[in-house]
Design a protein around this motif. Structure first.
Motif, short mmCIF file in Angstrom:
data_model
loop_
_atom_site.label_atom_id
_atom_site.label_comp_id
_atom_site.label_asym_id
_atom_site.label_seq_id
_atom_site.Cartn_x
_atom_site.Cartn_y
_atom_site.Cartn_z
N LYS A 1 -4.77 -14.11 -33.26
CA LYS A 1 -6.23 -14.18 -34.33
C LYS A 1 -5.39 -14.40 -36.00
O LYS A 1 -6.00 -15.30 -36.76
CB LYS A 1 -6.80 -13.08 -33.99
CG LYS A 1 -8.07 -13.32 -35.25
CD LYS A 1 -9.81 -12.83 -34.66
CE LYS A 1 -11.25 -13.32 -35.43
NZ LYS A 1 -10.83 -14.16 -36.42
N ALA A 2 -4.41 -13.96 -35.40
CA ALA A 2 -3.97 -13.89 -37.40
C ALA A 2 -2.96 -14.94 -37.52
O ALA A 2 -3.33 -15.89 -38.75
CB ALA A 2 -2.63 -12.79 -37.48
N GLN A 3 -2.32 -15.87 -36.88
CA GLN A 3 -1.93 -17.14 -36.31
C GLN A 3 -3.22 -17.70 -36.14
O GLN A 3 -3.23 -19.24 -37.22
CB GLN A 3 -1.28 -17.93 -35.15
CG GLN A 3 -0.23 -17.16 -35.31
CD GLN A 3 1.45 -17.40 -34.83
OE1 GLN A 3 0.96 -17.60 -33.15
NE2 GLN A 3 2.39 -16.92 -34.55
N LEU A 4 -4.00 -18.23 -35.81
CA LEU A 4 -5.52 -19.05 -35.94
C LEU A 4 -5.59 -18.86 -37.59
O LEU A 4 -6.33 -19.96 -37.65
CB LEU A 4 -6.29 -18.36 -35.07
CG LEU A 4 -6.18 -18.84 -32.97
CD1 LEU A 4 -7.10 -18.51 -32.47
CD2 LEU A 4 -5.62 -20.29 -33.29
N ASP A 5 -6.03 -18.21 -37.73
CA ASP A 5 -6.82 -17.25 -39.85
C ASP A 5 -6.02 -18.38 -40.45
O ASP A 5 -6.10 -19.07 -41.02
CB ASP A 5 -6.90 -16.32 -40.10
CG ASP A 5 -7.85 -15.62 -38.67
OD1 ASP A 5 -9.34 -15.98 -38.35
OD2 ASP A 5 -7.98 -14.75 -39.40
N THR A 6 -3.91 -18.28 -39.77
CA THR A 6 -4.05 -19.20 -40.82
C THR A 6 -3.57 -20.58 -40.95
O THR A 6 -3.57 -21.72 -41.63
CB THR A 6 -2.18 -18.10 -40.87
OG1 THR A 6 -1.69 -16.78 -41.25
CG2 THR A 6 -0.70 -19.03 -41.37
N LEU A 7 -3.18 -21.06 -38.90
CA LEU A 7 -3.76 -22.77 -39.37
C LEU A 7 -5.19 -23.27 -39.43
O LEU A 7 -5.21 -24.36 -40.80
CB LEU A 7 -3.51 -22.45 -37.86
CG LEU A 7 -3.43 -23.68 -37.27
CD1 LEU A 7 -2.98 -24.45 -37.98
CD2 LEU A 7 -3.68 -24.15 -35.97
N ASN A 8 -6.02 -22.21 -39.84
CA ASN A 8 -7.36 -22.74 -40.38
C ASN A 8 -6.96 -22.52 -42.18
O ASN A 8 -8.03 -23.91 -42.56
CB ASN A 8 -8.32 -22.01 -39.88
CG ASN A 8 -9.02 -22.06 -38.52
OD1 ASN A 8 -8.16 -23.00 -37.71
ND2 ASN A 8 -9.57 -21.11 -37.56
N TYR A 9 -6.47 -21.40 -42.34
CA TYR A 9 -6.75 -21.62 -43.69
C TYR A 9 -5.54 -22.87 -44.42
O TYR A 9 -6.05 -23.59 -44.76
CB TYR A 9 -6.34 -20.30 -44.12
CG TYR A 9 -6.46 -19.85 -45.56
CD1 TYR A 9 -7.21 -19.87 -46.76
CD2 TYR A 9 -4.36 -19.99 -45.93
CE1 TYR A 9 -6.92 -19.91 -47.45
CE2 TYR A 9 -3.97 -19.94 -47.12
CZ TYR A 9 -5.91 -19.90 -48.40
OH TYR A 9 -5.44 -20.02 -49.33
N LEU A 10 -4.70 -22.77 -43.67
CA LEU A 10 -3.61 -23.79 -44.32
C LEU A 10 -4.24 -25.53 -43.68
O LEU A 10 -3.78 -26.73 -44.36
CB LEU A 10 -2.59 -23.95 -43.77
CG LEU A 10 -1.74 -22.94 -43.63
CD1 LEU A 10 -0.31 -22.42 -43.10
CD2 LEU A 10 -1.73 -23.28 -45.36
#
Length: 135
Positions: free
Chosen positions: A20-29
């Protein structure tokens, strides 16, 4: 038996939180990739300044295998080197002017460590030609 199922649940929860943290980072970037017209032709420092929630952890120059003297792009990874490095969210920056290997003391890929303030200063004045985000 109860003990092993608790360990399994703990591991599953850890992996879920990490993904979930990686998806949040991906969506943010991905927002920056969608607005890349704001950064093309600008110094990389502008993009770094706008990315406020997370900063790159490592920078990996990507060599041009035809010339072997310049790197036209750099991979900036957003995870610690030791954790899921090959699955990391990555920002690829293609440079307007390729960086000569002799110009870059940061080209030591095999001995490379974390994205330092010196590297921020080095890459900061380089002009962005294109950016891409992937995981």
């Amino acid at each position: 038996m109860k003990w092993s199922s608790e360990i399994f649940l703990f591991c599953a929860l850890f992996l879920f939180i990490k993904s979930k943290a990686q998806l949040d980072t991906l969506n943010y970037l991905k927002q920056f990739e969608a607005n890349k017209v704001n950064y093309i032709g600008q110094p990389f420092s502008k993009l770094l300044q706008d990315i406020t929630q997370i900063q790159p952890k490592t920078a990996w120059p990507i060599p041009n295998f035809k010339t072997k003297h310049y790197n036209f792009s750099t991979d900036f990874k957003f995870c610690d080197k030791e954790f899921s490095f090959y699955n990391a969210v990555t920002l690829i920056v293609e440079w307007q002017t390729p960086i000569s290997r002799s110009d870059s003391k940061y080209y030591q890929v095999l001995n490379h460590s974390y994205f330092t303030n010196d590297e921020k200063a080095f890459y900061g004045n380089k002009i962005v030609k294109d950016i891409r985000i992937y995981r």
